[in-house]
Design an enzyme around this catalytic site. Structure first.
Site, PDB file in Angstrom:
ATOM      1  N   GLY A  69      26.050  34.936  52.188  1.00  0.00           N
ATOM      2  CA  GLY A  69      25.688  34.174  53.671  1.00  0.00           C
ATOM      3  C   GLY A  69      26.462  33.161  53.975  1.00  0.00           C
TER       4      GLY A  69
ATOM      5  N   ASN B 288      32.909  27.568  44.382  1.00  0.00           N
ATOM      6  CA  ASN B 288      33.859  26.797  44.186  1.00  0.00           C
ATOM      7  C   ASN B 288      34.814  26.120  45.385  1.00  0.00           C
ATOM      8  OD1 ASN B 288      34.823  29.411  44.052  1.00  0.00           O
ATOM      9  ND2 ASN B 288      36.870  28.771  43.437  1.00  0.00           N
ATOM     10  N   TYR B 289      34.596  27.031  46.624  1.00  0.00           N
ATOM     11  CA  TYR B 289      35.535  26.804  47.646  1.00  0.00           C
ATOM     12  C   TYR B 289      34.670  26.191  48.763  1.00  0.00           C
ATOM     13  CZ  TYR B 289      40.178  28.409  46.561  1.00  0.00           C
ATOM     14  OH  TYR B 289      41.243  28.660  46.051  1.00  0.00           O
TER      15      TYR B 289
ATOM     16  N   HIS C 210      44.856  34.884  44.173  1.00  0.00           N
ATOM     17  CA  HIS C 210      43.876  35.506  44.738  1.00  0.00           C
ATOM     18  C   HIS C 210      44.311  35.432  46.403  1.00  0.00           C
ATOM     19  CE1 HIS C 210      42.925  31.363  44.597  1.00  0.00           C
ATOM     20  NE2 HIS C 210      42.318  31.202  45.866  1.00  0.00           N
TER      21      HIS C 210
ATOM     22  N   ASP D  47      32.125  36.829  51.023  1.00  0.00           N
ATOM     23  CA  ASP D  47      31.384  35.469  51.079  1.00  0.00           C
ATOM     24  C   ASP D  47      30.292  35.685  52.033  1.00  0.00           C
ATOM     25  OD1 ASP D  47      32.636  34.378  48.731  1.00  0.00           O
ATOM     26  OD2 ASP D  47      33.770  32.902  49.968  1.00  0.00           O
TER      27      ASP D  47
ATOM     28  N   HIS E 149      46.913  33.364  47.834  1.00  0.00           N
ATOM     29  CA  HIS E 149      47.161  31.766  47.170  1.00  0.00           C
ATOM     30  C   HIS E 149      47.572  32.120  45.812  1.00  0.00           C
ATOM     31  CE1 HIS E 149      44.602  28.097  46.412  1.00  0.00           C
ATOM     32  NE2 HIS E 149      45.831  27.899  46.056  1.00  0.00           N
TER      33      HIS E 149
HETATM   34 CU   LIG Z   1      42.486  29.804  47.090  1.00  0.00          CU
END
Ligand SMILES: [Cu+2]
Ligand SMILES: *[C@@H]1O[C@H](CO)[C@@H](O)[C@H](O)[C@H]1NC(C)=O
Ligand SMILES: *[C@@H]1O[C@H](CO)[C@@H](O)[C@H](O)[C@H]1NC(C)=O
Ligand SMILES: *[C@@H]1O[C@H](CO)[C@@H](O)[C@H](O)[C@H]1NC(C)=O
Length: 674
Positions: free
Chosen positions: A327, A410-411, A466, A322, A625
């Site tokens: 960035g 998404n996060y 993940h 990420d 996770h």
């Molecule tokens: Cu996760």
């Protein structure tokens, strides 16, 4: 008369000159590039004939930090020396090549320029991801595919996914995957993938270079994916009464340019396109010694690795970096006042360069606030000192927090750097946002007999397993630059039998002499301390700070697996390297499509001396996770973090002399139990 007039006017000129320079120049060598400096840097590069290509695109223009020597010498001379020369570092693509350009803003010239020929590519630009996402809309085979699935093109959203590297030889093409999602009826696209379609875009040509439709997979329903308060229907969960956060006399920190001082702390704060929050020159005032002592030269997130554990054809490549690919600072969002940060927060903006080299503002990207959550800093109830009296002393815990939120797809990652009055620095990352969903025909776990590589979180929706691995760069300078890394291994001992006790543990001290000796897998209990061998407390202990590790997750991928080669910094949770200005990014400077030839693991393989040297501590933390149904359709925050805590740095409790009255104002109604 004449001479007085001359003297007066020259001091006036001096004063005017001072005011002008104070306005135009920087107050600190580590200040971010201003919008004007970003413009200047890109203009200098564009006007040079080496890079006048029509395809020139900037991927990064940011401060090139002066050397540590230059910054420290400027500081030691009470900041009266002129600032070290201002320089900008740019990474640009032109004619399908990556250029590194160092620009002197002081002299308005290009200091150096080279073409990078190694593996990997720079951070993606927002512009090119947008352009790639627009391509399938006009791609006839794609339009046919969604027609067959009964989906309208206006109901399709697109997202770019980096493709990773899986052993392809030679120079890679800069390709990216574009994925389609169904947004009809809900904006929660991440759990509604239109699977079975593979679209690969070459970013340099900006065209689709591979398209295939592997067959239809059901698209998960919109029902149950909504999370907007304005759309959700009653019943709602129980509500709670209002809570106010008020500082009637204002906040107690001072912001001067990008320098912040609060309580006994002072530090410099910067937003970086790659790292996000950068804390520099953090020092704390020691009342016993009457001086300010440095703790951290620089600390920031170095990389965030998110590999998915679904090895099938449509998912195997999802192994994201990420920071290096997207960035972490570039993907930072504007903070929502009063909800992302409390009402007493102060906000700061940041600027990055777009593809054309123009400055773009991210308003309110950082916030700084004092936190009081009713917690205790230290306390004691003494009932035994006196026959008839009880003594109680309590001090409230008030700390200073610097916060940023980055949303990469998404996060959402909520990053806090918290300074405590006791001398601790705590870093916490709270994850929220959406699961990345995989479409399936399963609607109940009873139907499943194979490994689905995740959890069925809703009908037709699997959330694959993940990891989230966060690597932090921590250039600690404990009371000076020359430091050592000491492991106090908690070791079991047998007694000699002279008392009834048979066993105990003791701390066995081991000074790491080289980099290899400083690699730590956190499976054996140990206190890990960075000490200054030159600085001792009154009773002779070495001044130090210890790492209280966070959730120590280790990677379970095989050493020969490509994502693991690229993210080899996850092999250990603690590393120490000698300071080297060019070793900052644990997964390499060019993480996108990287081949793992510029990682913390390889640097540290050189096994350089680290004893009594200027050293950098690296801490990798994270979580495995396994999604659960509560993470759907939006995940409540889950946190990982670590603490750097003074350890024989002070002669006693640094907040012993905190005044008893504290900052808490007692005008609340208390609750009486019936
Ligand atoms: Cu996760
Ligand atoms: C700027 O140019 C002058 C004159 O050529 C030179 O003396 C000086 O070292 C340069 N400074 C920087 C920061 O490059
Ligand atoms: C404690 O209280 C008892 C009873 O009032 C008294 O006799 C005694 O002297 C007190 N002790 C001290 C140390 O004040
Ligand atoms: C500094 O780091 C770079 C990149 O790893 C390396 O090429 C260089 O040799 C290092 N310098 C020293 C003095 O170790």
């Amino acid at each position: 008369m004449a001479s007085i007039f001359v003297a007066l006017s020259s001091s006036l000129i001096l004063l005017v000159a001072f005011l002008v320079s104070a306005q135009l120049s920087h107050s600190h060598p580590l200040d971010s590039l201003t919008p004007d400096e970003i413009k200047q840097a890109s203009a200098i590069i564009k006007s040079s004939n080496v890079l006048s290509s029509k395809t020139l695109a900037f991927h990064q223009i940011s401060l090139h930090e002066p050397s540590k020597d230059a910054v420290l010498s400027w500081l030691e001379n009470s900041k009266i020396e002129p600032l070290p020369p201002r320089e900008a570092f740019a990474i640009a693509r032109a004619d399908a090549e990556t250029h590194e350009i160092l620009v002197s803003l002081t002299n308005k010239t290009i200091l150096s320029q080279r073409i990078y020929t190694g593996a990997g590519f720079p951070i993606l630009t927002g512009d090119e991801m947008k352009a790639a996402n627009a391509l399938p809309r006009k791609h006839k085979p794609f339009l046919d595919s969604i027609k067959r699935r009964g989906v309208e093109i206006d109901d399709v959203a697109f997202s770019t996914f980096t493709a990773g590297w899986f052993g392809e030889e030679g120079k890679n093409r800069r390709t990216i995957r574009v994925l389609a999602f169904h947004r009809g009826g809900s904006i929660n696209i991440h759990v509604r993938p239109i699977e079975g379609i593979i679209i690969v875009v070459d970013l340099d040509k900006m065209e689709i270079v591979h398209y295939s439709d592997e067959g239809e997979v059901v698209v998960p329903k919109a029902e149950g994916t909504e999370y907007r308060g304005s759309r959700l229907k009653p019943p709602f969960v129980a509500s709670v009464k209002p809570i106010t956060i008020v500082q009637p006399h204002g906040h107690s920190f001072r912001v001067s340019g990008q320098e912040i001082s609060w309580a006994d702390w002072s530090f410099h704060l910067r937003h970086d396109v790659r790292a996000g929050i950068v804390i520099s020159l953090a020092s704390i005032f020691d009342i016993n010694r009457g001086l300010s002592r440095r703790v951290l030269y620089k600390g920031h997130l170095s990389e965030l690795f998110v590999p998915y554990m679904d090895p099938t054809n449509e998912w195997y490549y999802r192994t994201f970096f990420d920071a290096g690919e997207f960035g972490f600072g570039l993907s930072a969002v504007s903070l929502q006042r009063t909800v992302d940060c409390p009402p007493n927060a102060v906000f700061m903006d940041a600027y990055y360069a777009d593809q054309d080299g123009n400055p773009v503002q991210i308003p309110d990207v950082l916030c700084v606030f004092e936190r009081y959550a009713g917690d205790v800093a230290w306390r004691h109830t003494e009932v035994e000192a006196s026959e008839n009296e009880t003594y109680v002393e309590v001090r409230p815990e008030v700390s200073l927090v610097v916060r940023m939120i980055t949303t990469v797809g998404n996060y959402d990652n909520i990053v806090d750097w918290e300074l405590k009055r006791s001398g601790s620095i705590k870093v916490q990352v709270a994850l929220s946002g959406m699961l990345e969903g995989k479409a399936t025909s399963y609607t109940h776990t009873d139907q499943i007999e194979e490994d689905i590589y995740g959890t069925l979180v809703a009908e037709n929706t699997i959330a694959p397993n993940h990891d989230h691995f966060l690597a932090f760069y921590l250039d600690l300078d404990i009371d000076g630059r020359q430091n050592s890394f000491v492991k106090h291994k908690i070791t079991k001992k047998r007694t000699d039998g002279s008392t009834p006790r048979k066993s105990y543990w003791t701390a066995v001290k081991e000074v790491a002499k080289t980099e290899m000796a400083a690699r730590v897998n956190l499976n054996q209990p140990a206190d890990l301390v960075i000490v200054n061998p030159q600085k001792k407390t009154k009773v002779g202990n070495l001044a130090g700070y210890r790492l209280i590790p966070g959730s120590p997750a280790s990677s379970l991928l095989s050493d020969d697996d490509y994502p693991q080669i690229r993210a080899a910094f996850t092999n250990y949770q603690v590393w120490v390297t000698p300071y080297n200005q060019s070793e900052q990014w644990a997964g390499g400077l060019y993480a996108e499509h990287s081949h793992g030839d510029d990682t913390l693991y390889l640097w540290s393989n050189r096994d350089r001396d680290i004893e009594n040297k200027d050293i950098v501590l690296w801490h990798v933390l994270g979580l495995h996770h396994i999604p659960s149904q509560e993470d759907y359709p939006v995940m409540p925050t889950i946190s990982v973090g670590f603490e750097l805590r003074p350890t024989n740095f002070f002669d006693n409790n640094a907040i012993l002399k905190m005044k008893p009255e504290g900052p808490v104002i007692l005008n609340c109604t208390s609750i009486t139990t019936p």
